[in-house]
Design a protein around this motif. Sequence first.
Motif, PDB file in Angstrom:
ATOM      1  N   ASN A 245     -26.897  13.428  19.553  1.00 54.48           N
ATOM      2  CA  ASN A 245     -27.375  14.138  20.746  1.00 54.48           C
ATOM      3  C   ASN A 245     -28.545  15.061  20.439  1.00 54.48           C
ATOM      4  OD1 ASN A 245     -25.274  13.164  22.606  1.00 54.48           O
ATOM      5  ND2 ASN A 245     -23.901  14.322  21.276  1.00 54.48           N
ATOM      6  N   GLY A 246     -29.275  15.409  21.455  1.00 55.66           N
ATOM      7  CA  GLY A 246     -30.363  16.373  21.311  1.00 55.66           C
ATOM      8  C   GLY A 246     -31.713  15.703  21.139  1.00 55.66           C
ATOM      9  N   ALA A 247     -32.743  16.505  21.382  1.00 51.47           N
ATOM     10  CA  ALA A 247     -34.116  15.985  21.352  1.00 51.47           C
ATOM     11  C   ALA A 247     -34.546  15.545  19.957  1.00 51.47           C
ATOM     12  CB  ALA A 247     -35.075  17.059  21.878  1.00 51.47           C
ATOM     13  N   TYR A 248     -33.903  16.103  18.921  1.00 46.72           N
ATOM     14  CA  TYR A 248     -34.360  15.841  17.565  1.00 46.72           C
ATOM     15  C   TYR A 248     -33.365  15.005  16.758  1.00 46.72           C
ATOM     16  CZ  TYR A 248     -37.489  19.548  19.009  1.00 46.72           C
ATOM     17  OH  TYR A 248     -38.403  20.303  19.706  1.00 46.72           O
ATOM     18  N   ALA A 249     -32.558  14.231  17.451  1.00 46.17           N
ATOM     19  CA  ALA A 249     -31.593  13.373  16.763  1.00 46.17           C
ATOM     20  C   ALA A 249     -32.320  12.341  15.914  1.00 46.17           C
ATOM     21  CB  ALA A 249     -30.696  12.677  17.782  1.00 46.17           C
ATOM     22  N   ALA A 250     -31.728  11.999  14.778  1.00 42.94           N
ATOM     23  CA  ALA A 250     -32.293  10.978  13.904  1.00 42.94           C
ATOM     24  C   ALA A 250     -32.179   9.608  14.563  1.00 42.94           C
ATOM     25  CB  ALA A 250     -31.573  10.982  12.562  1.00 42.94           C
ATOM     26  N   VAL A 251     -32.971   8.676  14.073  1.00 44.85           N
ATOM     27  CA  VAL A 251     -33.122   7.395  14.753  1.00 44.85           C
ATOM     28  C   VAL A 251     -31.825   6.589  14.788  1.00 44.85           C
ATOM     29  CG1 VAL A 251     -33.977   6.209  12.679  1.00 44.85           C
ATOM     30  CG2 VAL A 251     -34.553   5.315  14.941  1.00 44.85           C
ATOM     31  N   ILE A 252     -31.056   6.558  13.707  1.00 40.97           N
ATOM     32  CA  ILE A 252     -29.874   5.692  13.678  1.00 40.97           C
ATOM     33  C   ILE A 252     -28.799   6.152  14.661  1.00 40.97           C
ATOM     34  CG2 ILE A 252     -27.934   4.933  12.235  1.00 40.97           C
ATOM     35  CD1 ILE A 252     -29.929   4.448   9.987  1.00 40.97           C
ATOM     36  N   PRO A 253     -28.356   7.416  14.631  1.00 38.78           N
ATOM     37  CA  PRO A 253     -27.356   7.811  15.631  1.00 38.78           C
ATOM     38  C   PRO A 253     -27.879   7.725  17.058  1.00 38.78           C
ATOM     39  CG  PRO A 253     -28.122   9.711  14.381  1.00 38.78           C
ATOM     40  CD  PRO A 253     -28.631   8.494  13.670  1.00 38.78           C
ATOM     41  N   LYS A 254     -29.183   7.951  17.240  1.00 35.46           N
ATOM     42  CA  LYS A 254     -29.760   7.841  18.583  1.00 35.46           C
ATOM     43  C   LYS A 254     -29.687   6.402  19.079  1.00 35.46           C
ATOM     44  CE  LYS A 254     -33.344  10.353  19.589  1.00 35.46           C
ATOM     45  NZ  LYS A 254     -34.731  10.882  19.658  1.00 35.46           N
ATOM     46  N   PHE A 255     -30.083   5.443  18.232  1.00 35.41           N
ATOM     47  CA  PHE A 255     -29.998   4.024  18.592  1.00 35.41           C
ATOM     48  C   PHE A 255     -28.546   3.619  18.862  1.00 35.41           C
ATOM     49  CE2 PHE A 255     -34.094   2.083  16.549  1.00 35.41           C
ATOM     50  CZ  PHE A 255     -34.867   2.836  17.418  1.00 35.41           C
ATOM     51  N   VAL A 256     -27.641   4.085  18.012  1.00 32.06           N
ATOM     52  CA  VAL A 256     -26.226   3.741  18.175  1.00 32.06           C
ATOM     53  C   VAL A 256     -25.721   4.207  19.532  1.00 32.06           C
ATOM     54  CG1 VAL A 256     -23.890   4.268  17.379  1.00 32.06           C
ATOM     55  CG2 VAL A 256     -25.645   3.655  15.722  1.00 32.06           C
ATOM     56  N   GLN A 257     -26.024   5.447  19.882  1.00 28.75           N
ATOM     57  CA  GLN A 257     -25.543   5.960  21.162  1.00 28.75           C
ATOM     58  C   GLN A 257     -26.162   5.198  22.338  1.00 28.75           C
ATOM     59  OE1 GLN A 257     -26.316  10.166  22.541  1.00 28.75           O
ATOM     60  NE2 GLN A 257     -24.089  10.184  22.452  1.00 28.75           N
ATOM     61  N   GLN A 258     -27.457   4.910  22.251  1.00 29.64           N
ATOM     62  CA  GLN A 258     -28.102   4.147  23.326  1.00 29.64           C
ATOM     63  C   GLN A 258     -27.447   2.782  23.501  1.00 29.64           C
ATOM     64  OE1 GLN A 258     -32.111   4.356  21.773  1.00 29.64           O
ATOM     65  NE2 GLN A 258     -32.705   6.006  23.177  1.00 29.64           N
ATOM     66  N   LEU A 259     -27.206   2.100  22.395  1.00 24.65           N
ATOM     67  CA  LEU A 259     -26.601   0.767  22.464  1.00 24.65           C
ATOM     68  C   LEU A 259     -25.171   0.832  22.997  1.00 24.65           C
ATOM     69  CD1 LEU A 259     -28.007  -0.660  19.114  1.00 24.65           C
ATOM     70  CD2 LEU A 259     -28.509  -1.551  21.404  1.00 24.65           C
ATOM     71  N   MET A 260     -24.410   1.825  22.559  1.00 26.89           N
ATOM     72  CA  MET A 260     -23.042   1.954  23.039  1.00 26.89           C
ATOM     73  C   MET A 260     -22.985   2.297  24.525  1.00 26.89           C
ATOM     74  SD  MET A 260     -21.210   3.814  19.756  1.00 26.89           S
ATOM     75  CE  MET A 260     -19.751   4.236  20.709  1.00 26.89           C
ATOM     76  N   ASN A 261     -24.045   2.921  25.028  1.00 28.30           N
ATOM     77  CA  ASN A 261     -24.152   3.220  26.464  1.00 28.30           C
ATOM     78  C   ASN A 261     -24.792   2.076  27.242  1.00 28.30           C
ATOM     79  OD1 ASN A 261     -23.020   5.754  26.109  1.00 28.30           O
ATOM     80  ND2 ASN A 261     -24.987   6.792  25.915  1.00 28.30           N
ATOM     81  N   HIS A 262     -25.009   0.960  26.543  1.00 26.67           N
ATOM     82  CA  HIS A 262     -25.656  -0.230  27.128  1.00 26.67           C
ATOM     83  C   HIS A 262     -27.078   0.074  27.595  1.00 26.67           C
ATOM     84  CE1 HIS A 262     -21.521  -2.303  27.987  1.00 26.67           C
ATOM     85  NE2 HIS A 262     -21.788  -2.155  26.703  1.00 26.67           N
ATOM     86  N   GLU A 263     -27.744   0.950  26.844  1.00 31.18           N
ATOM     87  CA  GLU A 263     -29.153   1.262  27.085  1.00 31.18           C
ATOM     88  C   GLU A 263     -29.996   0.616  25.990  1.00 31.18           C
ATOM     89  OE1 GLU A 263     -29.217   5.466  26.885  1.00 31.18           O
ATOM     90  OE2 GLU A 263     -27.987   5.769  28.675  1.00 31.18           O
ATOM     91  N   SER A 264     -31.236   0.282  26.311  1.00 25.82           N
ATOM     92  CA  SER A 264     -32.125  -0.310  25.321  1.00 25.82           C
ATOM     93  C   SER A 264     -32.590   0.738  24.323  1.00 25.82           C
ATOM     94  CB  SER A 264     -33.350  -0.919  26.003  1.00 25.82           C
ATOM     95  OG  SER A 264     -32.985  -2.030  26.797  1.00 25.82           O
TER      96      SER A 264
END
Length: 328
Positions: A190-209
Motif C-alpha cells: 500500500n501507499g504511493a511509494y510501494a515497491a514494484v512487486i507487492p504493488k503488482f501482486v495487489q493489483q493482480l489479486m484485485n483483478h487490476e492490470s
Amino acid sequence: MNIELLKNKTVLVTGGAGFIGSNLCETLLSNNIKTICLDNFATGKRKNIIPFTEDKNFKLIEGDIRNLNDCQNACDGIDYILHQAALGSVPRSINDPITTNDVNVSGFLNMLVAARDAKVKRFVYAASSSTYGDHEALPKVEGTIGKPLSPYAITKYVNELYADIFNKTYGLDTIGLRYFNVFGKRQDPNGAYAAVIPKFVQQLMNHESPIINGDGSYSRDFTYIDNVVQMNIRALTTKNELALNTIYNVAYGERTTLLELAVLLKTYLSEFDSAIKNLEIKHRDNRIGDIPHSLASINKAKKLLNYQPQFDISSGLKEAVSWYYKNI
C-alpha cells in the motif's frame, strides 16, 4: 551462518518493525538471541512485530533516529547493531528531499555516534544499489560507482562515507550492505511509494492490470528477503578481519525485466486464482530518477563472507506470492 556466535549477546535492529527489519528480528528471535527493536512507526507496521511481543528475548523501544537521545537509549547495553531505519523510495526523496536527508543522513549520524559511545562491537547498515547512480557498466562492482540520480541515492552514499570515517577516526567496525530490489513477506503493497512487486501482486489479486513504467525492458536484480537476512547475519558474525569496514552488494546476481516479472507474477498468482492469467499488462512513462538496468556482482560477498544466496527470482516469487495470498 555462524549465528550461534550471537548467543548471550544483544542485537539492536533499527527500523525493526519494517519489512527487512522485522524479518531480521524474526530470525534472531528464532535463534534465542536477545533482540531490541527501535522504530518510530513512520513506515514500520505494528502488526509486523506482534508475533514477537510475547518473546522474552524481544523488547520494543519506540523512538526516532533523528533524536540522539532515542539512539543513545536504544544503544545502551547493545553488542551489535543492524541499522535498517531509513526513508526509502527514490520518488519520495524527489518529492521531499529534506525529510529524506533528515532521516537517512542526520539519523544515520546519530546512530553512529550512539554506537561509538556505547562501544558497540559492530555496526552493519543498509546501504543501497542506488549508489551506483549513472554508472552504466554491468554487473555492478562495489569499487566503481557513478553520480547519484536522486536525493535518496545521495543520502545512502553519504552513509557509506560516514561509516568509513567512523571506523578510521573512532575504530567502530562497520559493514555496509548495498541492497538490490529486496522483496518478500511483510513488504507493504500500500501507499504511493510501494515497491514494484507487492504493488503488482495487489493489483493482480484485485483483478487490476499491473502498470509498468516504460516498455518493460528495464531490468533489476530482484533479491528475496531470506538472502538479505543471510547476508546480514554473515556480516554481523564474520571473524574475517579482511571482511570488515567495507561495502558489499546484496543480491542474487541475475536480472529480470519488469515485463518478465509481471508475467511470472501472473503465472504464480493464477495458481490461486485462475482469472488472473487473463489480465492485461499496461504501460506508462518511465519515472524520473530510475536507472535502466541493475545487476550485481556478488563475488566479493561470496569470497569474504561466504555468502550463498538460496533463492533465485522464481523460487523467491513463489514464496512471496504464497505469503501475500494468505495475508492480504
